[in-house]
Design a protein around this motif. Sequence first.
Motif, PDB file in Angstrom:
ATOM      1  N   TYR A 269      -8.672   3.519   0.624  1.00  9.90           N
ATOM      2  CA  TYR A 269      -7.865   2.540   1.340  1.00  9.90           C
ATOM      3  C   TYR A 269      -8.749   1.581   2.125  1.00  9.90           C
TER       4      TYR A 269
ATOM      5  N   ILE B 110       0.817  -1.207   0.000  1.00 10.23           N
ATOM      6  CA  ILE B 110       0.000   0.000   0.000  1.00 10.23           C
ATOM      7  C   ILE B 110       0.855   1.263   0.000  1.00 10.23           C
TER       8      ILE B 110
ATOM      9  N   ARG C 275      -0.927   2.417  10.151  1.00  9.78           N
ATOM     10  CA  ARG C 275      -0.122   1.305   9.643  1.00  9.78           C
ATOM     11  C   ARG C 275       0.920   0.849  10.657  1.00  9.78           C
TER      12      ARG C 275
ATOM     13  N   CYS D 230      -8.871  -7.197   0.416  1.00  4.83           N
ATOM     14  CA  CYS D 230      -7.868  -8.081   1.020  1.00  4.83           C
ATOM     15  C   CYS D 230      -8.535  -9.130   1.902  1.00  4.83           C
ATOM     16  N   GLN D 231      -9.522  -8.699   2.665  1.00  3.63           N
ATOM     17  CA  GLN D 231     -10.221  -9.612   3.566  1.00  3.63           C
ATOM     18  C   GLN D 231     -11.004 -10.677   2.797  1.00  3.63           C
TER      19      GLN D 231
ATOM     20  N   ARG E  41      -9.002  -2.534   1.511  1.00  4.08           N
ATOM     21  CA  ARG E  41      -8.726  -3.548   2.529  1.00  4.08           C
ATOM     22  C   ARG E  41      -9.878  -4.555   2.639  1.00  4.08           C
TER      23      ARG E  41
ATOM     24  N   GLU F 143      -7.941  -2.713   9.760  1.00  4.07           N
ATOM     25  CA  GLU F 143      -7.506  -1.564   8.963  1.00  4.07           C
ATOM     26  C   GLU F 143      -8.692  -0.856   8.313  1.00  4.07           C
ATOM     27  N   THR F 144      -9.660  -1.624   7.852  1.00  2.00           N
ATOM     28  CA  THR F 144     -10.860  -1.011   7.272  1.00  2.00           C
ATOM     29  C   THR F 144     -11.563  -0.147   8.314  1.00  2.00           C
TER      30      THR F 144
ATOM     31  N   TYR G 121      -2.400 -10.755   3.494  1.00  2.38           N
ATOM     32  CA  TYR G 121      -2.081  -9.625   4.353  1.00  2.38           C
ATOM     33  C   TYR G 121      -2.832  -9.721   5.684  1.00  2.38           C
TER      34      TYR G 121
ATOM     35  N   ARG H 138       1.238  -8.043  12.496  1.00  5.98           N
ATOM     36  CA  ARG H 138       1.327  -8.600  11.148  1.00  5.98           C
ATOM     37  C   ARG H 138       2.670  -9.258  10.934  1.00  5.98           C
TER      38      ARG H 138
ATOM     39  N   THR I  58      -6.359  -8.743  10.200  1.00  2.12           N
ATOM     40  CA  THR I  58      -5.910  -7.344  10.164  1.00  2.12           C
ATOM     41  C   THR I  58      -6.603  -6.489   9.095  1.00  2.12           C
ATOM     42  N   PRO I  59      -7.027  -7.048   7.935  1.00  2.00           N
ATOM     43  CA  PRO I  59      -7.743  -6.191   6.982  1.00  2.00           C
ATOM     44  C   PRO I  59      -9.014  -5.588   7.567  1.00  2.00           C
TER      45      PRO I  59
END
Length: 306
Positions: free
Chosen positions: A158, A121, A252, A165-166, A162, A216-217, A172, A259, A212-213
């Motif tokens: 962003y 990212i 992050r 990603c999930q 994410r 982060e979201t 990730y 992570r 973690t996604p």
Amino acid sequence: MSYPYLSDLIKSITGIDTPLHIPTFGLCVALAMIVASTLLRRELSRLYAEGDIPPASISKIGSDRKKYISEVPPQDVVSDLTFIVMLAGILGARLFHILEHLDTFFADPVAMLLSTSGLSIFGGLIFGTCSGIFCVRKWQLPFRSLLDAAAPSMMIGYAIGRVGCQISGDGYWGIMANAEAKPSWLPTWLWSQTYDHNIYGEVIANPGVFPTPIYETAMALFCFFILWKLRKNPFQAGWLFSVYLIFAGIERFLIEQIRVNPVFKFSGILMTQAEIISVTLFLIGIAGITICSERVTKKRTSLNEE
């Protein structure tokens, strides 16, 4: 459960096999770009209507093969800006991912280059921002005002990315979760997941890893709402983007603590690539807020930004 492709998701919901072999991560990235560009267009339209930002100067070649300069509202260049930033961002994201996993790259460079997964990212952020600055300079727009206008859009983009990603299980995720440490009130899926059928085909043992996604979201959405609330701030151009850099750095850096990423030795300190960049963005953001903290008593223009 992960759904690397749209056909996987449809089959899970309906039980029907379809030929829609479309990456769910790519769909989320496309959605992120649409939402981000829509919000950016809306914000530029507001700033232009209020006289806080000038029109964009676009050069065109006429039928006589001479170059002509025409002025258009800044929101009209958002489509071109989005396309250029997206391409640069993907290139930067892939490059930084390779730099972070050089051992894998040297072992099989062709496979890594052709892989549909593996994006950093921060590489996308750095390359995308630099390409955006180049464009707005070419169009004679005040780049600090453009960065301010883009800050909320970048954060919401962003957050949506994410989600991809999930859903796809793109690797990730976090470190192994401690099941005994889970708070009793927290749902299990928010504490640990095994990402079955993830895009890498990796088998994750129970109790699973931190999702973690999802974290982060949630953090990115929280930061987005703050940035959106602060977008009409009274400070100099560049202040809001500096806040964005601080948020991006903190978010992050925190997530890196749970992570799994390659660790590098930086000035005698063991840090991941993302931690190093996070600290750098945080410091740049602090410097930006300090420089741009003076309140503006008149409308901002491209002249008073330089």
